[in-house]
Design a protein around this motif. Structure first.
Motif, mmCIF file in Angstrom:
data_model
loop_
_atom_site.group_PDB
_atom_site.id
_atom_site.type_symbol
_atom_site.label_atom_id
_atom_site.label_comp_id
_atom_site.label_asym_id
_atom_site.label_seq_id
_atom_site.Cartn_x
_atom_site.Cartn_y
_atom_site.Cartn_z
ATOM 1 N N MET A 1 0.832 -1.200 0.000
ATOM 2 C CA MET A 1 0.000 0.000 0.000
ATOM 3 C C MET A 1 0.867 1.250 0.000
ATOM 4 O O MET A 1 0.561 2.247 -0.659
ATOM 5 N N ASN B 1 -10.851 8.122 -1.315
ATOM 6 C CA ASN B 1 -9.585 7.399 -1.369
ATOM 7 C C ASN B 1 -9.062 7.110 0.036
ATOM 8 O O ASN B 1 -8.597 5.996 0.327
ATOM 9 N N SER C 1 -8.607 3.400 2.060
ATOM 10 C CA SER C 1 -7.302 3.029 2.608
ATOM 11 C C SER C 1 -7.402 2.703 4.098
ATOM 12 O O SER C 1 -6.781 1.743 4.575
ATOM 13 N N LYS D 1 -9.057 -0.678 4.544
ATOM 14 C CA LYS D 1 -8.136 -1.759 4.180
ATOM 15 C C LYS D 1 -7.077 -1.954 5.262
ATOM 16 O O LYS D 1 -6.695 -3.088 5.580
ATOM 17 N N TYR E 1 2.223 3.510 7.781
ATOM 18 C CA TYR E 1 1.405 3.751 6.586
ATOM 19 C C TYR E 1 0.247 4.694 6.898
ATOM 20 O O TYR E 1 -0.088 5.563 6.085
ATOM 21 N N LYS F 1 -0.363 8.030 4.719
ATOM 22 C CA LYS F 1 -1.573 8.212 3.917
ATOM 23 C C LYS F 1 -2.323 9.470 4.332
ATOM 24 O O LYS F 1 -2.788 10.243 3.482
#
Length: 356
Positions: free
Chosen positions: A21, A76, A80, A83, A320, A324
């Motif tokens: 990712m 978006n 994310s 997920k 992450y 993000k």
């Protein structure tokens, strides 16, 4: 912290997915292209070449109306976040949910602030993260309530954040101030996160340090807003959170020994806010947003330094989440820079982005 084969068993799949990712995040070169684009359409063209393509297509493709760009970015981010929770080990899913829970509560704060300003759902829908218990549909329904009190009561129904929102509701009833209600939501959330931080120290101490930086940011931003309103520290202290890296007695010294925002920011030595302060001083509108940008960048850089090298650990997954969030935050600032009154040169000085 687990090591060796135990770490591989627990984090092997999750870390691999998080790295995959992370590889889809915008590169530093692509972000620079967005910044240098001559207009919004050119910015979108850069994003359309990567993982934002499907989200942009959902709202009209390259002919998307400018006011719908935020919808695409929010979509978006929502995908994310969802997920990230799904790929986390079941043993750490509670911690990840707690960290990303701020996006649930962010929707609540956006909604009640809009109600105070007499705005409709459509006015703020672009900023709603369509994720979790307070997704876009829930927020739309809640905003049909006639008052802030009614909305908070609606958000409390069958909610894991019921106690936090109950305190916010009581605060609002006493003060009739959404600013204080929002501060109470932040305080309650970060206090809840405090128990997670204690567990994180055992699980991953460096990850815990990064989460505590989030607490520092909430405290510093509230103090900046309070200093603008010339509030006394006694009025500020009930809303500060004790689980950050900066102890409360140090925050009191910083606040009480400063005559204004500029003097106070200079006393915050743990976070480099000099560039943000320069932009604030030179800006005609004196936007407090520049300090949020500066703090987010500082946390981002620290998270990369502390967590970026991690492979088989909880920290690799957490890293992450911060990358993000900053990617979306940076894109919003770039695309809406004119709205915030920031020039390209000012944004260049403030914004930091590195691909993972």
């Amino acid at each position: 912290m687990l090591t060796g084969s135990a770490a591989a068993r627990r984090y092997g799949y999750s870390s691999a997915r998080a790295r995959a990712m992370g590889s889809e995040l915008l590169s530093g070169k692509a972000m620079q292209e967005v910044m240098n684009a001559k207009d919004v359409s050119s910015m979108l063209y850069v994003l359309y070449q990567g993982t934002f393509k499907k989200d942009i297509e959902e709202f009209g493709g390259l002919s998307i109306k400018h006011e719908l760009i935020d919808f695409a970015l929010s979509r978006n981010l929502a995908k994310s976040v969802s997920k990230l929770v799904q790929i986390s080990p079941t043993t750490e899913r509670k911690q990840i949910r707690a960290v990303v829970g701020r996006w649930n509560l962010s929707n609540v704060k956006i909604a009640i602030e809009a109600k105070e300003r007499k705005q409709s759902y459509d006015d703020v829908a672009r900023y709603i993260i369509d994720y979790g218990i307070y997704d876009a549909q829930f927020v739309r329904e809640a905003m049909r309530e006639e008052s802030v009190e009614g909305m908070l009561a609606r958000f409390m129904i069958n909610s894991p954040y019921r106690s936090i929102l109950a305190e916010a509701l009581e605060t609002y009833k006493k003060t009739k101030s959404v600013t204080h209600a929002v501060a109470e939501i932040d305080r309650g959330y970060y206090q809840m996160l405090g128990s997670v931080i204690i567990g994180l120290r055992v699980l991953d101490n460096e990850a815990a340090r990064v989460v505590k930086m989030e607490v520092d940011m909430a405290n510093i931003l509230f103090m900046i807003k309070a200093k603008r309103l010339m509030l006394k520290f006694q009025e500020v202290s009930p809303y500060l959170i004790s689980t950050g890296n900066l102890p409360l007695h140090e925050l009191e010294q910083i606040y009480s020994n400063s005559k204004d925002i500029e003097a106070m920011v200079l006393q915050v030595k743990q976070y480099d806010l000099k560039s943000a302060l320069d932009v604030y001083r030179n800006g005609k509108a004196k936007q407090l947003l520049v300090f949020e940008i500066g703090l987010k960048n500082s946390i981002f850089e620290s998270s990369i330094r502390l967590l970026g090298h991690r492979i088989l650990s909880f920290g690799a997954i957490l890293a992450y989440a911060y990358k993000k969030e900053l990617e979306i935050f940076t894109l919003r600032i770039l695309i809406q820079g004119r709205i915030y009154g920031l020039t390209k040169e000012e944004m260049q000085r403030l914004l930091v982005w590195k691909s993972g």
